[in-house]
Structure formats: C-alpha cells, structure tokens
Design a protein around this motif. Structure first.
Motif, short mmCIF file in Angstrom:
data_model
loop_
_atom_site.label_atom_id
_atom_site.label_comp_id
_atom_site.label_asym_id
_atom_site.label_seq_id
_atom_site.Cartn_x
_atom_site.Cartn_y
_atom_site.Cartn_z
N ALA A 316 0.79 -1.23 0.00
CA ALA A 316 0.00 0.00 0.00
C ALA A 316 0.83 1.28 0.00
CB ALA A 316 -0.94 0.00 1.20
N LYS A 317 2.06 1.20 0.44
CA LYS A 317 2.93 2.38 0.53
C LYS A 317 2.32 3.49 1.39
CE LYS A 317 5.01 1.48 -4.00
NZ LYS A 317 5.29 1.99 -5.36
N GLY A 318 1.48 3.07 2.33
CA GLY A 318 0.87 4.04 3.23
C GLY A 318 -0.24 4.87 2.62
N ALA A 319 -0.72 4.47 1.43
CA ALA A 319 -1.71 5.27 0.70
C ALA A 319 -3.11 5.13 1.29
CB ALA A 319 -1.74 4.85 -0.77
N THR A 320 -3.90 6.17 1.13
CA THR A 320 -5.32 6.18 1.49
C THR A 320 -6.13 6.48 0.23
OG1 THR A 320 -4.92 6.94 3.74
CG2 THR A 320 -7.12 7.36 2.82
N PHE A 321 -7.15 5.67 -0.03
CA PHE A 321 -8.04 5.94 -1.17
C PHE A 321 -9.00 7.05 -0.74
CE2 PHE A 321 -11.80 4.46 -3.89
CZ PHE A 321 -11.34 5.13 -5.01
N SER A 322 -8.59 8.27 -0.96
CA SER A 322 -9.33 9.44 -0.46
C SER A 322 -10.50 9.78 -1.38
CB SER A 322 -8.39 10.63 -0.33
OG SER A 322 -7.30 10.32 0.51
N ASN A 323 -11.41 8.87 -1.48
CA ASN A 323 -12.59 9.03 -2.32
C ASN A 323 -13.79 8.50 -1.54
OD1 ASN A 323 -13.83 9.36 -5.18
ND2 ASN A 323 -14.45 7.30 -4.59
N GLY A 324 -14.85 9.27 -1.48
CA GLY A 324 -16.03 8.81 -0.75
C GLY A 324 -17.07 9.91 -0.66
#
Length: 463
Positions: A316-324
């Motif tokens: 994940a490399k620390g990623a956040t799926f910032s969609n919602g």
C-alpha cells in the motif's frame, strides 16, 4: 395525491421558477408544461390530472419491482427509526455490511470488494478514480487514459461525463478530453453497406486494439463499456464483442470496466449481465438504478479482489483511497436494497423476466415493419424504436419533432415513453405481465402510425 386545479397551478409555477431539471432546455426555462406524476402502483403512474399511465421507462430504467411496494417502504421506515444515518468515514453499520455481502455472493469471479456510492455517475467516477489511484501506487503515473465508445453514456459527474460519447450532449459542456479516447459507434445498423456482422465485429475489436497500440499500453488504464449502450439508444453490440474486447484488454494490461448501471439487477433476467449474458468476468462492475428499484438513491463500484490485493497491506505504501461520499452505504438505502433483493428471489423476478423476454422481443421486432421505423432493437426488457423520415439525414430538429409527436400520442393513450430525440426508449418495470406487454406495444404501434399520418399531412414524404 391529486391536487386541486388552483393549488396545482401554484405547484407548476414553483417547479418552473425554482427547479432546474436534468437536461434542462434553457430556451424554455420557466415555460415548461411537464407532466407531474403524483402516484403509482405496479407498472402504472398517476398524473396530476388523475390519468393512469403505463410507465414505459420504469422511471429512469430503475423501478424494477414497480410502484407502491409497501415492503420496501416499510423496510426503509424501520431502518430510519433504528438508525437513519452513520458516518461511513468513521463507523460501520450492519445494513450496508449485509448488503455488500449479498452483492458479493451474486457477482462473478473475484468481484467481492464493494464501494458504495450515491448513484451510477459516482459509481463510474469512483471506479475510474480507483484505477488511477492504483496505477499511482504501482508507479505507473502515466497509465491514465480511459477508452470509451461513441454513443456510450456513463454519467453526469465531470469525469463520468467525459467518458460519455453521446455527441449531441456535448455541445456546451466542458470535458476532460485529455483523459479519454473514443472509439467509433458499435451499432450493427451503422455498418457499411454489404458488410457482414462478422466483419463488423472484427472491425470493432480492431478499433480497440489499434487505439491501445496507438496511445500506448503504458498510458491506457482501462476500457469502459456498457453491456448494452442504453441511453445511446439501446445499442446491442454483435455477439461475442464483449468477450473479445476483454481478451484484447487483458492482453495489453488494460482493465475492463463493465458499466451495469442499467443492466444490473434484473434488466436482462440476471443479477448482472456481464457473465450470465455476455460471458465475461470484468475487473470492475458499476451498478445503481435497480439496486433499490429506484426507491432511494444508491450505487456501487464492485472491484476485483486481485486489484485491491495489488495495492493493499505491505504493497500500500501508506496510501489512502481518499474518495467517498457523505452518503456512501447509507443505511436507509441499504435497507431498501436488501428488501428489494429479497423480493427478487422470493417472487422469482429474474425468472419472470427471462420467461416474458421472448414476447417483449417479438413485439419489438414487429415494429420494424412500420414505414417510419428505421430500427427496432433491444434485449431482455430493454427496447428502442429508432424512427426517422430519412435515416441518413442528420436533421436534429426534425428528429426531435418526430420523437415529441410519438411521445405525445403515446401519453394520450396511456403510456409514458422516454423520447431520446427520435428514439423511443422503454424499459418497463420487471413485474410487467405478458398482457401488459401487449398493451404497451399496441399503444406504441398505434402512436407511430398516427405520427406517420401527421407527417404526411404536413407534406413530409415518409417512405
């Protein structure tokens, strides 16, 4: 509720003064005489004047189990009393959790990851954002182009609209043209004179592969396709088209999004059409409309486990799926969808659709014999009658006039259609009976004949 004439005129004025409708014709803003639908039962709606009409389009392709279903209404009310809202950003709730599980049980392959949205446009938007997000994590920042088709419709958010290929809708709105590439029309009726269906199919598949090679597979992220191009005029691609396109996509490491916003949840007699009808297991499915039978807004983007696994956990490399969205997985919508699915299975809705489809398709095909009809096409409970004086002429005003005339005649006889310029589109509630199918087609047939007579009286030559 039927309003009195005096009070209703006030409501009409409020509608014109304050409610900007979808696809609002700006030259007529504030001057519309729209039909108000104030009640409904089964496949019928009731207007402000008390007229009872067959709802040919099922609202907007969505009222699968018909109007006035108290079970869905009561399920929504019960959920609203128990827990009307929760923040999907911070908490969970059992209704959307159960719904995600039920959807995953009915999808094909490893399509098990459900991202809830507010409707079809946001489902498509989320699917594309996820794919681009995934490519960023996988160090492929240039892999962003999405290929679509002329006549495709994928939604009204900026990104989803940019993927839509209905050229007559693109005149005045901006598009993210640098992110999209469009392929030519896949309508078999538009093939060259003398060209076989097999040769046309080869040409359409070659269109896709040539585009991927020309743009570069390192830049093409996905191909998005409706199983049937619905808003573009219920265009049914040649048999085998989707399977061959999927093979081309996977050959070049391009993801395949199956946009089932219309075809999902029973429209073709199956939960989803991708595998059961078109023999493909896409990487992502988008759906909406029939999820709740239109009783409340909801959509979903259903993603392959494989795609998620590539960018989660240690990758994940620390990623956040910032969609919602504030209303992602709204519990009242989820309750409506769960009850809708329960009704589907208990009442054999999918089996019923498959049983009556031959009658629907037979009556549809018979309309091709009318002089004004250039093509009558469809599949499942999806139909389109394409009408024109001259199919080769591109006369927008005349086409609009023909569609409006047929629509007016249909409504006067008890049927609502969806006129898309000169195309009469219909997708009735899935509970429609064989007798009601005949009633609907009798009205369409008569209305097209009446429109033909009108045109002749106006001095228009109809072949």
């Amino acid at each position: 509720m039927t309003l009195t004439n005096t009070r209703f005129q006030d409501v009409r004025e409020w509608d014109n003064a304050h409610f900007i409708h979808p696809w609002e014709g700006m030259p007529f803003l504030g001057e519309n005489e729209r039909t108000f639908v104030e009640g409904g039962e089964g496949i019928y709606v009731t207007t402000e004047a008390g007229d009872r009409l067959i709802d040919g389009p099922a609202g907007m392709w969505c009222v699968q189990v018909g109007y006035g279903n108290t079970e869905i209404a009561e399920a929504m009310a019960h959920q609203a009393r128990e827990m009307a809202y929760f923040s999907p950003f911070n908490n969970a709730n059992s209704a959307p959790a159960r719904l995600a599980h039920e959807i995953a049980q009915r999808t094909s392959g490893d399509l098990n990851q459900v991202f809830f949205t507010t409707g079809g446009s946001t489902a498509v938007d989320s699917a594309v954002r996820f794919i681009k997000f995934r490519n960023n994590i996988m160090d492929r920042p240039e892999k962003k182009i999405v290929i679509s088709r002329q006549k495709a419709y994928h939604g009204s958010t900026y990104l989803a609209a940019s993927l839509s290929g209905k050229e007559r809708d693109k005149g005045w709105l901006d598009q993210a043209t640098h992110l999209t590439h469009f392929l030519p029309n896949v309508n078999p009726c538009q093939r060259a004179e003398g060209q076989s269906i097999e040769a046309f199919l080869d040409e359409k598949v070659a269109d896709l592969e040539s585009a991927i090679l020309e743009i570069g597979s390192d830049k093409v992220a996905a191909f998005i396709a409706e199983p049937i191009l619905c808003s573009g005029g219920v265009i049914v691609p040649p048999k085998g088209y989707h399977k061959r396109c999927l093979e081309v996509c996977h050959k070049h490491d391009v993801l395949y999004i199956s946009d089932e916003v219309v075809t999902g949840f029973g429209r073709l007699g199956h939960w989803f059409a991708s595998e059961d009808v078109f023999d493909i297991v896409p990487d992502i499915i988008t759906c909406a409309k029939g999820m709740t039978s239109g009783y409340v807004p909801m959509g979903a983007c259903i993603i392959s486990d494989r795609l998620v696994a590539d960018i989660s956990g240690d990758k994940a490399k620390g990623a956040t799926f910032s969609n919602g969205f504030t209303y992602s997985g709204h519990p009242v919508s989820a309750a409506a969808a769960l009850k809708n699915m329960e009704i589907f299975e208990r009442d054999g809705i999918l089996e019923h659709v498959r049983e009556i489809t031959p009658v629907f398709e037979s009556r549809l095909k018979a309309l091709s014999d009318l002089p004004l009809v250039g093509d009558a096409r469809g599949q499942g409970l999806l139909g389109c009658v394409d009408c024109a004086v001259d199919a080769k002429a591109d006369d927008l005003e005349q086409d609009k006039n023909i569609g409006a005339m047929i629509d007016a005649h249909c409504q006067a006889q008890g049927l609502i259609l969806r006129p898309i310029i000169n195309m009469c589109v219909f997708s009735p509630p899935l509970i429609i009976s064989e007798t009601q199918i005949h009633d609907m087609y009798d009205i369409i047939d008569k209305s097209i004949r009446m429109t033909t007579d009108d045109l002749v009286r106006q001095g228009v030559k109809v072949a």
